[in-house]
Design a protein around this motif. Structure first.
Motif, short mmCIF file in Angstrom:
data_model
loop_
_atom_site.label_atom_id
_atom_site.label_comp_id
_atom_site.label_asym_id
_atom_site.label_seq_id
_atom_site.Cartn_x
_atom_site.Cartn_y
_atom_site.Cartn_z
N ILE A 66 105.29 51.59 -6.63
CA ILE A 66 104.77 52.49 -7.67
C ILE A 66 103.77 51.74 -8.55
CG2 ILE A 66 105.35 53.80 -9.75
CD1 ILE A 66 108.06 54.41 -8.40
N LEU A 70 99.82 52.61 -9.24
CA LEU A 70 99.27 52.81 -10.59
C LEU A 70 98.10 51.87 -10.86
CD1 LEU A 70 102.54 53.42 -12.62
CD2 LEU A 70 100.84 55.11 -11.87
N LEU A 92 108.11 59.42 -6.27
CA LEU A 92 107.13 59.72 -7.32
C LEU A 92 107.61 60.88 -8.20
CD1 LEU A 92 103.83 59.23 -5.30
CD2 LEU A 92 104.84 57.70 -7.00
N GLU A 93 108.29 61.86 -7.62
CA GLU A 93 108.86 62.95 -8.41
C GLU A 93 109.90 62.42 -9.38
OE1 GLU A 93 110.34 65.64 -5.43
OE2 GLU A 93 108.37 66.55 -5.12
N SER A 95 110.14 59.52 -10.55
CA SER A 95 109.46 58.66 -11.52
C SER A 95 108.59 59.43 -12.51
CB SER A 95 108.59 57.64 -10.78
OG SER A 95 109.38 56.88 -9.90
N LEU A 97 105.86 61.13 -11.72
CA LEU A 97 104.45 61.00 -11.36
C LEU A 97 103.96 62.09 -10.39
CD1 LEU A 97 104.42 57.14 -10.89
CD2 LEU A 97 103.43 58.43 -12.79
N GLN A 100 100.41 63.79 -10.95
CA GLN A 100 99.19 62.99 -11.05
C GLN A 100 98.08 63.58 -10.18
OE1 GLN A 100 98.67 60.36 -13.20
NE2 GLN A 100 100.60 61.15 -13.95
#
Length: 105
Positions: A66, A70, A92-93, A95, A97, A100
C-alpha cells in the motif's frame, strides 16, 4: 522490457514496459515487505510521465505494498492507474483507499 525479481522469492515478479510515456508494470504473486520495493523500482522509470500498475495477478498485498502504491500516486498524480486483483481491491477497501481516483473499476 525490465524484469525485477528481488531475491529468491519465486512468488513475485514485476515486469515493466514503457510506450508513449506510460510505464505499464505487470506484477504477479505476493507483494509484501520483501517485494514492495522491487515493485516500486520497476514503476519508477525516468522514461515515463504516467504509469499503469497491473495488479490483477497479485495474490497477497500488505501495508508495505500500500505504501509503495501511495508513493507512486504521489509521483504520477492523475497519471497513475491501478488495476487490482480481488485481493488487492479488498485490502484497499479495508484501508479506506477504495475511492481513490487512481483505482480502476
Amino acid at each position: 522490457m525490465f524484469v525485477d525479481q528481488e531475491g529468491p522469492d519465486p512468488n513475485f515478479s514485476a515486469v515493466v514496459a514503457v510506450a508513449d510515456g506510460r510505464a505499464t508494470v505487470t506484477v504477479a504473486g505476493e507483494v509484501d515487505m520483501s517485494t514492495a520495493g522491487a515493485m516500486l523500482r520497476a514503476a519508477r522509470t525516468e522514461d515515463a510521465a504516467a504509469a499503469t500498475l497491473d495488479l490483477r495477478q497479485v495474490t497477497f498485498f500488505d501495508s508495505a505494498a500500500i505504501h509503495a502504491v501511495l508513493q507512486l500516486a504521489e509521483q504520477y498524480g492523475d497519471g497513475l492507474i491501478v488495476l487490482p486483483s480481488s485481493q488487492v481491491r479488498r485490502v484497499l477497501e479495508i484501508s479506506g483507499l477504495a475511492g481513490q481516483p487512481w483505482l480502476s473499476e
